[in-house]
Motif scaffolding. Structure first.
Motif, short mmCIF file in Angstrom:
data_model
loop_
_atom_site.label_atom_id
_atom_site.label_comp_id
_atom_site.label_asym_id
_atom_site.label_seq_id
_atom_site.Cartn_x
_atom_site.Cartn_y
_atom_site.Cartn_z
N GLU A 5 0.79 -1.07 -0.05
CA GLU A 5 -0.15 0.14 0.10
C GLU A 5 0.89 1.42 -0.11
OE1 GLU A 5 -3.02 -0.56 -0.40
OE2 GLU A 5 -3.34 -2.68 0.06
N THR A 6 0.42 2.24 -0.64
CA THR A 6 1.14 3.56 -0.84
C THR A 6 0.97 4.23 0.30
OG1 THR A 6 -0.59 4.55 -1.82
CG2 THR A 6 1.30 3.59 -3.30
N TRP A 7 0.13 4.09 1.09
CA TRP A 7 -0.61 5.02 2.51
C TRP A 7 -0.58 6.29 1.71
CZ3 TRP A 7 3.78 3.24 6.28
CH2 TRP A 7 3.59 2.01 6.67
N ALA A 8 -1.34 6.73 0.78
CA ALA A 8 -1.45 7.94 0.25
C ALA A 8 -3.12 7.76 0.05
CB ALA A 8 -0.97 8.08 -0.93
N PRO A 16 -7.81 13.45 7.35
CA PRO A 16 -7.80 12.95 8.73
C PRO A 16 -8.01 14.03 9.89
CG PRO A 16 -5.69 12.45 7.26
CD PRO A 16 -6.56 13.38 6.83
N PRO A 17 -8.47 13.48 10.91
CA PRO A 17 -9.05 14.58 11.91
C PRO A 17 -7.60 15.04 12.22
CG PRO A 17 -10.29 12.67 11.89
CD PRO A 17 -9.36 12.21 11.10
N ARG A 18 -7.94 16.33 13.09
CA ARG A 18 -6.60 16.89 13.75
C ARG A 18 -6.05 15.80 14.79
NH1 ARG A 18 -6.52 22.82 16.40
NH2 ARG A 18 -4.31 23.22 16.42
N HIS A 19 -4.84 15.83 14.81
CA HIS A 19 -4.12 14.90 15.93
C HIS A 19 -4.07 13.48 15.54
CE1 HIS A 19 -3.68 18.49 18.24
NE2 HIS A 19 -5.13 18.74 18.44
N THR A 20 -4.82 13.07 14.42
CA THR A 20 -4.82 11.69 13.89
C THR A 20 -3.66 11.47 13.27
OG1 THR A 20 -7.04 11.70 13.92
CG2 THR A 20 -6.05 9.81 12.81
N TYR A 21 -2.95 10.35 13.46
CA TYR A 21 -1.62 9.80 12.53
C TYR A 21 -1.97 9.40 11.32
CZ TYR A 21 2.11 7.29 11.36
OH TYR A 21 3.59 6.59 10.57
N ALA A 22 -1.51 9.74 10.45
CA ALA A 22 -1.60 9.03 9.03
C ALA A 22 -0.23 8.55 8.81
CB ALA A 22 -1.64 10.21 7.95
N PRO A 23 -0.08 7.20 8.39
CA PRO A 23 1.18 6.64 8.38
C PRO A 23 1.81 7.12 6.81
CG PRO A 23 -0.99 5.06 7.49
CD PRO A 23 -1.39 6.26 8.34
N ARG A 24 2.86 7.12 6.81
CA ARG A 24 3.80 7.44 5.82
C ARG A 24 4.64 6.42 4.99
NH1 ARG A 24 7.67 11.93 8.96
NH2 ARG A 24 7.69 9.91 10.30
N TYR A 25 5.12 6.48 3.93
CA TYR A 25 5.56 5.50 3.00
C TYR A 25 7.12 5.25 3.52
CZ TYR A 25 7.79 3.55 -1.11
OH TYR A 25 8.72 2.59 -1.70
N ARG A 26 7.37 4.09 3.69
CA ARG A 26 8.77 3.93 4.12
C ARG A 26 9.30 2.96 3.11
NH1 ARG A 26 8.62 1.03 9.83
NH2 ARG A 26 10.92 0.95 9.28
N ARG A 27 10.35 3.78 2.43
CA ARG A 27 11.08 3.04 1.18
C ARG A 27 11.96 1.84 1.70
NH1 ARG A 27 12.50 5.67 -3.46
NH2 ARG A 27 14.64 4.73 -3.48
N ALA A 233 1.62 5.48 17.11
CA ALA A 233 1.78 6.55 16.22
C ALA A 233 3.15 6.56 15.96
CB ALA A 233 1.05 8.02 16.78
N ARG A 234 3.95 5.97 16.03
CA ARG A 234 5.36 6.07 15.56
C ARG A 234 5.43 5.23 14.30
NH1 ARG A 234 7.83 4.63 21.15
NH2 ARG A 234 6.33 3.25 21.14
N ASP A 235 6.59 5.57 13.58
CA ASP A 235 6.76 4.85 12.47
C ASP A 235 7.89 3.86 12.72
OD1 ASP A 235 6.76 7.70 10.36
OD2 ASP A 235 5.52 6.18 10.19
N ALA A 297 16.64 1.15 1.34
CA ALA A 297 15.94 2.36 0.58
C ALA A 297 16.82 2.70 -0.82
CB ALA A 297 15.79 3.47 1.43
N ALA A 298 18.08 1.87 -1.14
CA ALA A 298 18.41 2.08 -2.25
C ALA A 298 17.61 1.92 -3.60
CB ALA A 298 20.06 1.40 -2.39
#
Length: 697
Positions: A5-8, A16-27, A233-235, A297-298
């Motif tokens: 998933e691209t998490w986009a 997303p509501p305020r203060h809600t974590y949205a996951p980020r893409y991890r290469r 909420a952490r990556d 991530a290369a």
């Protein structure tokens, strides 16, 4: 396995509501997929260095559990979760490329597979369409057996397990959404522990089936879910030197499993913790600032990671088709070429199949159109596969000149009289009813004793004996050398060979039997290793070896071999004091499955192709045993030797025939068929009559 998933979110997605974590893409996780898929491909290519390459699937399981749980958590937190949207994503992600691969494979399966193979292929397609292929392969094949290499869709077992997991997990996570994170973590932990306990139980009960069993694998995906819930909420956990060290340890654990594990290890089980924990450490600690994070991530790793699902889909059908088309084992160069081709096709598949259909636009942009098209495709798959299965692989595709080879697989002795035993039977009391011929009242002059090779020739030998009016008693025990005083080291105490031999020989002496015929794979039990004919054929199966009672040397222990060879001589000399002894020398072993190889010869090289192996190879393989037997036959008047090579091998051509225009002489990779037994039986009966003549007044 499949999760990428691209998490986009699109512009139409709820913000997303305020203060809600949205996951980020991890290469680096895409790079980790490359570390998972390449070893799987190299393992199935047969590259020895990647003996544990199958653990790449475990890496995929953990990644999938982690990513999808994070996405589900975010959607539930934003009140954007629906099962319909979840399954739409899964269909767009999984189905298009899978259908393309099946459509590509089917015509080659039709052209190259035997009826039985096509019937199995049709059944596997049916099970794939239902998302139950792991259960099909659980009942059909050992993942690590040579037969698995010929199954184009065998690798879909892991997709089935993921889909079964995600059939249950999203709804369960939604129902548990109001639990605080520690409590949700505890619930998931209990589930993971229960699944792991089932895995350990299955490992001891039936390792081959345990490999494919859903509940024995859920814990790996669940472990990834635990990581997602635990991170909150952490990556990841930190970026410093400590995080880098833990990430490095994780990658080392994965590499240890890939390069040090082997197909002989019990799996899954405790060892599975090595790649699973290693993957977890990489996910938790491999940040952009760590060496592992930078490496994964290369661009090359990320590029392969992006196409990893398609690469996984393509590699197994390509390898299976190569092996189906090859008369003998494919060359290393051909296997390398197919491995590269799977990556190239994966790139094409990702670009022109995966990517377009993952976007909600075009012909299948609307959800009803997507669900309808997917449903129609699966109905078609089910219908066609069911038709192929019910037609028993459509044998009419081939003429009799081709299928006659395949019929040899069932051309075997089948006495059906309860005279052949193995470690799954209790030891019988002697005499065993129905094992005296022509009937229990006839005088028994001859005992036929041995392992499954004795069984293979027993009907042909018995028929000739009955024609000559010679009574005989015929019993055997699977994997058992017909000499007292030995045990199968690899099978343990449940294999009661020595006790069986003693009881039979004692009964034979009491019953007045004058001549005993001993047939077995003496060389295999001495050497321990299955036969490799040096021409692309190696008999499947684990090592099978013996030692004298009270000893248990290793398969390659020279002291064990010398001890066994000395005991062979001592036991035969002892038996020659009690009986006339006919030793049937080891039968020439083809090494490859003769019906299958003969079928390929006929299909690809002409109807009357001769299948043969090296006579010199037979002589080298059996040199020690045959030399001993020849010496004993020369020294002891009561010992006669049947040179089995005379029935199958020609010195002039330096070849041993496995099949020709007159018949197929083996029903597998080592056992004579009835046709083969009929070639050998006259030599055995000639030796028996010679022994009987020697004792007449």
């Amino acid at each position: 396995m499949t999760s990428h998933e691209t998490w986009a979110y699109s512009r139409k997605s709820p913000a997303p509501p305020r203060h809600t974590y949205a996951p980020r893409y991890r290469r680096e996780i895409d790079g980790l997929r490359a570390v998972a898929v390449l070893p799987v491909i190299f393992f199935h290519a047969g590259f020895v260095a990647f003996g544990g390459g199958y653990v790449g699937v475990d890496v995929f399981f953990v990644i999938s559990g982690y990513l999808i749980t994070r996405i589900l958590q975010d959607e539930i937190a934003r009140d954007a979760f629906t099962l319909a949207f979840f399954y739409e994503r899964r269909i767009r992600r999984i189905v298009p490329a899978l259908l393309v691969v099946i459509a590509f494979t089917a015509p080659f399966a039709w052209a190259w597979m035997s009826p039985q193979q096509l019937e199995d292929f049709a059944a596997s397609v049916f099970s794939v369409a239902l998302g139950l292929s792991n259960f099909f392969f659980l009942s059909q094949v050992d993942y690590f057996s040579p037969n698995a290499e010929l199954q184009p869709l065998m690798h879909t077992w892991s997709l089935a397990i993921e889909e079964q997991y995600y059939f249950l997990f999203p709804a369960a996570l939604y129902l548990l959404r109001k639990l605080r994170r520690p409590m949700l973590f505890a619930v998931l932990l209990v589930g993971v522990c229960v699944s792991f306990a089932i895995c350990l139980w299955g490992m001891s009960e039936n390792p081959a089936r345990n490999f494919f069993f859903t509940l024995s694998r859920f814990w790996e995906i669940g472990f990834g879910a635990l990581l997602a819930v635990g991170l909150g909420a952490r990556d990841r956990l930190g970026e410093g030197a400590v995080a880098g060290a833990f990430a490095g340890l994780g990658l080392v654990l994965i590499f240890v499993a890939i390069f040090l594990f082997s197909a002989t290890m019990p799996y899954p089980g405790p060892l599975t913790l090595v790649p699973v924990l290693g993957t977890g450490l990489v996910i938790l600690f491999a940040g952009p600032a760590t060496l592992v994070g930078k490496l994964l991530a290369a661009r090359p790793f990320v590029g392969i990671g992006l196409i990893s699902y398609s690469a996984y889909l393509w590699h197994q059908p390509l390898f299976a088709l190569l092996r189906l088309r090859s008369v003998h084992d494919p060359s290393p160069e051909a296997l390398v070429a197919v491995a590269v081709a799977s990556l190239l096709l994966a790139g094409v598949s990702w670009r022109f199949v995966e990517q377009p259909l993952r976007k909600r636009r075009g012909l299948f942009g609307a959800r009803p159109a997507l669900f309808g098209a997917a449903g129609a495709c699966f109905v078609l798959l089910i219908s066609l596969s069911l038709a192929g299965y019910l037609a028993k692989g459509v044998p009419a595709r081939f003429d009799a000149g081709v299928t006659r080879y395949l019929s040899a697989a069932t051309d075997r002795a089948d006495r059906g009289d309860g005279c052949f035993f193995d470690l799954n039977h209790d030891l019988p009391r002697q005499p065993v009813p129905g094992c005296a011929h022509p009937d229990a009242k006839a005088r028994m002059d001859v005992l036929l004793l041995g392992d499954s090779h004795a069984l293979a020739i027993s009907e042909a030998v018995g028929a000739l004996l009955e024609r000559r009016g010679i009574g005989y008693y015929d019993v055997g025990y699977g994997g058992c050398i017909p000499l007292p005083g030995f045990h199968r080291v690899d099978l343990g105490p449940a294999h009661r060979c020595a006790a069986f031999d003693t009881s039979v020989l004692d009964y034979a002496a009491q019953a007045g039997v004058s001549t005993i015929v001993l047939t077995a794979r003496y060389t295999l039990y001495l050497e321990g290793h299955r036969y490799d004919n040096g021409e692309g054929g190696r008999e499947p199966g684990a090592d099978a070896y013996i030692d004298v009672l009270g000893k248990a040397g290793g398969v390659d222990d020279p002291e064990r071999r010398a001890r066994v060879l000395r005991a062979y001589e001592a036991q035969i000399r002892d038996l020659a004091k009690r009986f006339e002894v006919v030793l049937v020398a080891p039968v020439p072993e083809p090494g490859w499955n003769v019906p299958q190889v003969g079928f390929k010869h006929a299909l690809f090289r002409g109807r009357d192709s001769v299948v043969s192996t090296s006579y010199a190879g037979y002589q080298a393989r059996n040199a020690e045993v045959n030399a001993l037997f020849e010496r004993l036959a020369a020294e002891l008047a009561r010992v006669r030797l049947v040179h089995t090579a005379e029935a199958f091998c020609e010195a002039a051509s330096a070849r041993c025939v496995n099949a020709d225009a007159q018949g197929v002489y083996y029903f597998d990779s080592d056992h004579p068929s009835q046709a083969g037994a009929r070639r050998l039986a006259p030599l055995v009966v000639e030796a028996i009559e010679g022994a009987r003549a020697a004792i007449r007044p």
